[in-house]
Design a protein around this motif. Structure first.
Motif, PDB file in Angstrom:
ATOM      1  N   ALA A  94     -84.065 138.406  -4.996  1.00  0.00           N
ATOM      2  CA  ALA A  94     -85.275 137.925  -4.326  1.00  0.00           C
ATOM      3  C   ALA A  94     -86.224 137.229  -5.308  1.00  0.00           C
ATOM      4  CB  ALA A  94     -85.964 139.086  -3.611  1.00  0.00           C
ATOM      5  N   PRO A  95     -86.526 137.798  -6.490  1.00  0.00           N
ATOM      6  CA  PRO A  95     -87.389 137.072  -7.438  1.00  0.00           C
ATOM      7  C   PRO A  95     -86.760 135.765  -7.916  1.00  0.00           C
ATOM      8  CG  PRO A  95     -87.314 139.410  -7.991  1.00  0.00           C
ATOM      9  CD  PRO A  95     -86.251 139.173  -6.957  1.00  0.00           C
ATOM     10  N   THR A 128     -88.187 131.993  -7.520  1.00  0.00           N
ATOM     11  CA  THR A 128     -88.352 131.131  -8.689  1.00  0.00           C
ATOM     12  C   THR A 128     -87.663 129.791  -8.469  1.00  0.00           C
ATOM     13  OG1 THR A 128     -88.493 133.039 -10.158  1.00  0.00           O
ATOM     14  CG2 THR A 128     -87.942 130.921 -11.158  1.00  0.00           C
ATOM     15  N   TRP A 129     -86.449 129.850  -7.933  1.00  0.00           N
ATOM     16  CA  TRP A 129     -85.736 128.592  -7.632  1.00  0.00           C
ATOM     17  C   TRP A 129     -86.530 127.764  -6.628  1.00  0.00           C
ATOM     18  CZ3 TRP A 129     -84.012 126.312  -3.224  1.00  0.00           C
ATOM     19  CH2 TRP A 129     -83.140 125.219  -3.371  1.00  0.00           C
ATOM     20  N   ALA A 130     -87.093 128.421  -5.612  1.00  0.00           N
ATOM     21  CA  ALA A 130     -87.869 127.706  -4.600  1.00  0.00           C
ATOM     22  C   ALA A 130     -89.096 127.047  -5.209  1.00  0.00           C
ATOM     23  CB  ALA A 130     -88.278 128.661  -3.484  1.00  0.00           C
ATOM     24  N   SER A 161     -89.664 133.839   0.388  1.00  0.00           N
ATOM     25  CA  SER A 161     -89.701 135.273   0.700  1.00  0.00           C
ATOM     26  C   SER A 161     -89.374 135.519   2.172  1.00  0.00           C
ATOM     27  CB  SER A 161     -91.073 135.846   0.356  1.00  0.00           C
ATOM     28  OG  SER A 161     -92.081 135.286   1.193  1.00  0.00           O
ATOM     29  N   GLN A 162     -89.765 134.586   3.052  1.00  0.00           N
ATOM     30  CA  GLN A 162     -89.453 134.740   4.471  1.00  0.00           C
ATOM     31  C   GLN A 162     -87.984 134.482   4.777  1.00  0.00           C
ATOM     32  OE1 GLN A 162     -92.043 132.264   6.821  1.00  0.00           O
ATOM     33  NE2 GLN A 162     -93.924 133.072   5.889  1.00  0.00           N
ATOM     34  N   ASN A 163     -87.288 133.715   3.925  1.00  0.00           N
ATOM     35  CA  ASN A 163     -85.902 133.336   4.181  1.00  0.00           C
ATOM     36  C   ASN A 163     -84.886 134.154   3.401  1.00  0.00           C
ATOM     37  OD1 ASN A 163     -85.577 130.546   5.841  1.00  0.00           O
ATOM     38  ND2 ASN A 163     -87.511 130.522   4.710  1.00  0.00           N
TER      39      ASN A 163
END
Length: 377
Positions: free
Chosen positions: A174-175, A179-181, A239-241
């Motif tokens: 998730a982190p 970060t990629w996003a 975070s939503q996806n």
């Protein structure tokens, strides 16, 4: 006064168990050889269980090798799930049922049933010998085709995954996903679905504006937010996806392959046992095969997707629905219906599904054995 036994009088051999209902190893081996001699049936089974997946994957490998920009990798999770749930599940059941119908009626159609009875062997043993004999052919053949699918889908998997049109590295935490996003904020904000985020700038994909925004004073389009603001919004969208992203795999996991293999083997075993019992009950193969195909291709998908009032308990008794409820969760539904608005499976608990499977296996075995015991020689 004791009477000495006459040595010239023969006594029955203690090792003669011809009346036992338990089949011997010799009976099972003989039945295996009889089934394997049906070359047309063996070729058809190999063509469906091994040939179809092998040819499909070979074509994909060649297309990707000659034109990798147009044709994607031959393997991967999507290819694996499509072949297992869409091809091997249904066709494995049909060919196993065909073999079961042949095993259950061959003695009658070949005129050999009377010869088997006069040997003194128990009719129950004659019937039960067909079960391990047929499974000794069905199980390895399904396993061979499944092994080919697993090998290609693992070793020829794509290096990245496609999630909602974006090419994203697989297996991110998730982190790491957030970060990629943040590093690809504009792509994420223009490509991923999200809620409660106000994106007030035009999105361009391949030079074409995807969303039209009202122009400001003087005909000017809204300006892009600051890089920090876009990075923050992209992290929020990621975070939503993440829950849906985590369900998207580059290649099937080892646990999924084990579960999927056991699942399609279970479907093939059910097909063989039901086909064996039905053919023994009817005394012929053709009608039994047709009925099994109708059950798997027509009746089961209809009864599994649409709830019929006052008939739902009968629907839950269909073995195809029960097996579908035992399907590994990472695979798409075996009977389709995953699109928006498509009906889901008729609800059924896992315990009820297991009991339905056991009832079909035991019930059709009992019916086939009973008909064998009562049939005129």
């Amino acid at each position: 006064m004791s009477i000495a036994a006459d040595p010239m009088v023969e006594t029955p051999l203690a090792s003669d168990h011809r009346g036992s209902w338990v089949p011997t190893g010799g009976m099972i081996r003989t039945r295996i050889m009889e089934l394997r001699k049906r070359r047309g049936l063996m070729i058809a089974m190999a063509a469906v269980n091994i040939g179809i997946p092998a040819i499909f994957l070979t074509i994909r490998l060649l297309l990707h090798a000659f034109d990798p920009k147009t044709y994607g990798p031959a393997g991967g999770y999507d290819v694996f799930s499509g072949l297992v749930a869409g091809v091997m599940f249904i066709f494995g059941f049909i060919v196993a049922a065909t073999l079961g119908a042949s095993a259950g009626s061959s003695d009658l159609t070949d005129g050999m049933f009377r010869h088997l009875v006069v040997t003194g062997r128990s009719r129950m043993a004659i019937y039960f010998a067909r079960i391990p004999a047929g499974l000794a052919i069905v199980v390895p053949m399904v396993a061979a085709g499944f092994t080919i699918v697993c090998a290609v889908c693992c070793f020829a998997a794509p290096p990245k995954i496609n999630y909602d049109g974006l090419t994203i590295p697989p297996g991110l935490s998730a982190p790491a996903f957030e970060t990629w996003a943040s590093q690809h904020a504009e792509l994420v904000l223009c490509g991923l679905p999200y809620r409660n985020i106000n994106v007030n700038f035009p999105c361009f994909v391949n030079g074409k504006q995807q969303v039209q925004f009202p122009t400001g004073p003087g005909g000017q389009t809204p300006q892009l937010p600051s890089a920090a603001k876009m990075s923050q919004m992209a992290r929020h969208a990621a975070s939503q996806n993440y829950v849906d992203y985590a369900k998207t795999f580059r290649s099937p996991s080892n646990l999924l392959m084990v579960k999927a293999g056991l699942w399609i083997e279970l479907e093939a075993i059910i097909g063989f046992i039901v086909g064996l019992g039905l053919a023994s009950l009817l005394g012929q193969r053709t009608v039994a095969v047709v009925l099994m195909i109708v059950l798997e291709v027509i009746l089961t998908p209809l009864l599994s997707r649409h709830i019929i009032p006052h008939f739902i308990n009968v629907q839950r008794g269909v073995v195809g629905l029960a097996v579908a409820h035992l399907e590994p969760g990472a695979l798409p539904s075996a009977f389709g219906g995953n699109g928006p608005g498509a009906p889901g499976l008729v609800p059924e608990s896992t315990t009820a599904a297991v009991l339905v499977v056991i009832a079909w296996i035991v019930g059709w075995t009992a019916l086939g054995a009973w008909r064998m015991a009562k049939r005129d020689a």
